[in-house]
Design an enzyme around this catalytic site. Structure first.
Site, mmCIF file in Angstrom:
data_model
loop_
_atom_site.group_PDB
_atom_site.id
_atom_site.type_symbol
_atom_site.label_atom_id
_atom_site.label_comp_id
_atom_site.label_asym_id
_atom_site.label_seq_id
_atom_site.Cartn_x
_atom_site.Cartn_y
_atom_site.Cartn_z
ATOM 1 N N ASP A 74 0.826 -1.200 0.000
ATOM 2 C CA ASP A 74 0.000 0.000 0.000
ATOM 3 C C ASP A 74 0.870 1.264 0.000
ATOM 4 O OD1 ASP A 74 -2.037 1.942 0.658
ATOM 5 O OD2 ASP A 74 -3.192 0.342 1.593
ATOM 6 N N THR A 86 -6.939 3.697 -1.772
ATOM 7 C CA THR A 86 -6.709 2.287 -1.454
ATOM 8 C C THR A 86 -7.742 1.359 -2.079
ATOM 9 O OG1 THR A 86 -5.617 2.865 0.617
ATOM 10 C CG2 THR A 86 -6.502 0.640 0.443
ATOM 11 N N ARG A 132 -10.635 -3.301 3.390
ATOM 12 C CA ARG A 132 -10.918 -3.001 1.990
ATOM 13 C C ARG A 132 -9.918 -3.663 1.052
ATOM 14 N NH1 ARG A 132 -9.846 1.813 4.690
ATOM 15 N NH2 ARG A 132 -8.035 3.065 4.067
ATOM 16 N N ASP A 136 -1.448 -0.324 -4.738
ATOM 17 C CA ASP A 136 -2.758 0.266 -5.012
ATOM 18 C C ASP A 136 -2.669 1.711 -5.472
ATOM 19 O OD1 ASP A 136 -1.763 0.993 -2.525
ATOM 20 O OD2 ASP A 136 -3.715 0.984 -1.536
ATOM 21 N N HIS A 137 -1.579 2.366 -5.152
ATOM 22 C CA HIS A 137 -1.357 3.760 -5.534
ATOM 23 C C HIS A 137 0.034 4.160 -5.055
ATOM 24 C CE1 HIS A 137 -1.990 4.758 -1.299
ATOM 25 N NE2 HIS A 137 -3.147 4.109 -1.347
#
Length: 558
Positions: free
Chosen positions: A49, A88, A172, A343-344
Site C-alpha cells: 500500500d 486504497t 478493503r 494500489d497507488h
C-alpha cells in the site's frame, strides 16, 4: 534487544486442523475445467500500500531480501493505476480483477448517496449498507460493492478445489483482492485480526493474535536505523508536529504504535505463512490464490511522509518481511508465482519538499471544502436545499448535490460549482457527470491519458459525483497537518498513479521492461499462466509476456 515479530510468529509451532472458519454454503460447483499443465500451484499476489514507483526506484538497489529476489524476475518499473482516484479501495480493486474502477464500481474509499434512506449518506467501499448495523466508520465488511469477479473467484468457478485467501491490515484490501467468494479473509481491527461476520477465527489466526497482543502489552524497543538511512534522518516541522527522525518505539499498551509501524506488516506476513501451513495452500492438486496486502508503507507515509528516516526503516523491514514469507514457501517446496504491485503511490509532505526546492508543493488553501463551496454555489445560483446542499469527502474528488433538488436546480448548481472550481487557483480541472459520461474509455499508453481520461477511468454513472474536481500537481489536500496525517495521495498525477509491477517464479528468466503497463494487466497475465480462459472483453487489461523473450506467456497452454 528488539524482538522480531516475524521470527516469533513463524518459530512458534502450533497444531493446525480444519479450515479457515465456517463459510456460507455454496451453490453446487460446476464441473472442473482442465487448467494448464504448467500452472503454478500457488498464486501469491502482494500489494504494498502506497508503494510508488518513485519509492521503489529510490530504494531498489538497497534491498537484500524479498524485494531483491523479486527483481530477478520480470520487472515493470512503470506500472500505472491509470485512473484519477488513486486511493486504497479503487487501486486494490484493479489488481486481481483486471478492470479499472469504472468497471469495478469502486470509485473511491468513500462516496455519497444523497438518496440513501439512512441518515448517514457516506458509503464505505467495503461495507454492506443494507445491513442496519453497518456504518462507514464501523462497517459490516463485505465485497457487496465490487461489480466484477476477482481472479480467485474466476479460478474457483472452474476449479472448485482451489482456495481463495486474502489477508491485510485493511478490510478493503482483503475484500477488493479476494472478492465475494473467499475461503479465508482476515484483517486487523482494534488490536487483532478478525474475519467476516458469521465465521470463526482459525487456530493460525489465534496464534498470531496472541503474539501481537503480547507485544502490544509489553511494548517494544525502537527500531534500528540502517546505515544507508542516515541521509534521511532529518527533523522537519509540519504544523505542530515534527517528523523525519522516528524509530518506531512501541509504548506498552498502545495498539496504534503497533499498527502504524513495520510490525503490522510482519504480523500480516506471519499470518499469511501460517495460513499456508494450516490450509495447505499450494500443496493440493488444484492451484490456490493467496492475496497479501502490506499496509505499513501507507500508514508510515501518511503519518511521517515518504522521505524521512521512518520510511527508510519501513523499506528495510518490508524487504525482510517479504523475504521471510518467500523463504517459508520455499521450505514447503511449493511451486508458486509472485506478483507484487501497489494500489497507488504517494507524495511527501510539502514542508520537506519545499526544503528540497521542489516548486509547487503546497497544502490546499481555503475555498474548496464542501461547506465553503455550497455557500459559493448558493450565492452564485440562488439554489438552496433543506439540510446539506453539497456532500464530499474532502476538497477534491466527487461532489454530490442534495437529492431534494429539482432537475432544473441541480443543473444550475452544477454549472455554478464547475465555474467556481475552475476559477480556483489550486484546481486543475472540474467535470460534470455528463462531461465524463461523454468520454470513451481511454486506451493506449496510460502515461499519455489526459486528465479527463484519467477521471473517466474512475467514473461510474451510478456512484460518481455530480461534479469531479481535480487539484493541481503538488497540492496536498491536507490543510492542517497538526490534526492528523501530514501527507497523502489520491491525485491524478503520476506520483500517485505510477507503481512498480514485479513477477517472479523459480526458473523465470529475468527481464526489465520500462514501457508503461497497467495494474489491470496483472489478472490477465496470471490467468494466462493458469490456463484460465476468460471471455474476450471481460478484462480492461491485457496479458503481459513475462517469459524473458520466450514470447509464449500469453499463448494458450493445454
Amino acid at each position: 534487544m528488539r524482538r522480531s515479530f516475524a521470527s516469533l510468529a513463524l518459530a512458534a509451532a502450533i497444531a493446525v486442523s480444519g479450515t479457515a472458519g465456517a463459510k456460507p454454503a455454496r451453490k453446487p460447483a460446476p464441473a472442473p475445467v482442465a487448467l494448464s499443465p504448467t500452472a503454478p500451484k500457488l498464486i501469491v499476489a502482494i500489494s504494498v500500500d502506497q508503494f510508488s514507483a518513485d519509492l521503489f526506484a529510490q530504494y531498489r538497489r538497497l534491498y537484500t531480501a524479498g524485494l531483491a529476489r523479486l527483481q530477478q524476475g520480470a520487472v515493470f518499473p512503470s506500472g500505472f493505476q491509470s485512473h484519477a482516484a488513486t486511493e486504497t479501495c479503487p487501486g486494490h480493486s484493479t489488481l486481481m480483477t483486471g478492470d479499472r474502477p469504472a468497471r469495478t464500481g469502486i470509485i473511491a474509499n468513500m462516496w455519497f448517496d444523497p438518496a440513501n434512506p439512512r441518515a448517514e449518506k457516506r458509503i464505505y467501499c467495503a461495507e454492506d449498507e443494507r445491513d442496519p448495523a453497518s456504518t462507514p466508520d464501523d462497517p459490516v465488511v463485505s465485497a457487496w460493492h465490487l461489480k466484477v469477479p476477482t481472479l480467485g473467484e474466476r479460478l474457483k468457478a472452474v476449479s472448485p478445489a482451489s482456495r481463495n485467501v486474502a489477508v491485510s491490515a485493511k478490510d478493503r484490501a482483503v475484500m477488493m483482492m479476494g472478492g465475494h467468494d473467499i475461503d479465508a479473509a482476515y484483517w486487523w481491527r482494534r488490536g487483532a485480526f478478525v474475519t467476516l461476520n458469521g465465521r470463526k477465527i482459525s487456530p493460525a489466526v489465534e496464534a498470531v493474535n496472541g503474539l501481537a497482543a503480547d507485544m502490544i502489552k509489553a511494548g517494544d524497543a525502537p527500531m534500528a536505523l540502517p546505515e544507508w538511512c542516515a541521509p534521511r534522518d532529518r527533523a522537519v516541522a509540519a504544523g505542530s508536529k515534527t517528523v523525519g527522525t522516528g524509530r518506531f518505539p512501541l509504548e506498552a499498551g498502545k495498539e496504534a504504535g503497533f499498527r502504524t509501524s513495520p510490525r503490522i506488516d510482519a504480523a500480516t506476513g506471519a499470518l499469511a505463512a501460517r495460513l499456508v501451513d494450516e490450509m495447505k495452500l499450494g500443496q493440493g492438486k488444484a492451484p490456490d490464490v493467496l492475496s497479501v496486502s502490506f499496509s505499513a508503507t501507507d500508514y508510515v507515509g501518511h503519518t511521517f511522509g515518504t522521505e524521512g528516516a521512518e520510511m527508510c526503516i519501513q523499506m528495510a523491514e518490508l524487504d525482510k518481511t517479504i523475504g521471510s514469507l518467500l523463504d517459508h514457501l520455499d521450505a514447503k517446496g511449493i511451486d508458486y508465482v509472485v506478483v507484487l504491485s501497489a494500489d497507488h503511490g504517494g507524495f511527501d509532505l510539502p514542508e520537506r519538499l519545499t526544503q528540497q526546492a521542489l516548486p509547487g508543493a503546497v497544502r490546499v488553501g481555503s475555498g474548496l471544502g464542501p461547506d465553503e463551496l455550497a455557500a459559493a454555489v448558493t450565492a452564485k445560483s440562488g439554489v438552496t436545499a433543506p439540510g446539506r446542499l453539497l456532500y464530499s469527502d474532502g476538497p477534491f474528488g466527487d461532489f454530490y448535490f442534495s437529492a431534494a433538488l429539482s432537475a432544473e436546480d441541480k443543473a444550475k448548481a452544477q454549472a455554478a460549482l464547475v465555474e467556481i472550481a475552475r476559477a480556483h487557483p489550486q484546481v486543475a480541472a472540474a467535470y460534470t457527470k455528463a462531461d465524463l459520461a461523454a468520454v470513451p474509455m481511454p486506451g493506449g499508453s496510460p502515461q499519455d491519458f489526459t486528465l479527463i481520461q484519467r477521471a473517466r477511468a474512475s467514473f461510474d454513472p451510478q456512484r460518481s459525483g455530480d461534479v469531479v474536481i481535480l487539484l493541481n500537481r503538488g497540492v496536498v489536500p491536507i490543510p492542517d497537518p497538526s490534526r492528523g496525517a501530514v501527507a497523502t495521495h489520491g491525485s491524478p498525477w503520476d506520483y500517485d498513479r505510477r507503481v512498480p509491477m514485479l513477477f517472479w517464479r523459480k526458473g523465470l528468466a529475468g527481464e526489465e521492461q520500462p514501457a508503461p503497463v497497467e495494474t489491470v494487466d496483472i489478472a490477465p497475465t496470471l490467468a494466462a499462466m493458469l490456463g484460465l480462459v476468460v471471455p474476450q472483453g471481460e478484462f480492461d487489461g491485457r496479458c503481459l509476456d513475462i517469459d524473458g523473450g520466450a514470447g509464449d506467456t500469453c499463448a494458450p497452454k493445454r
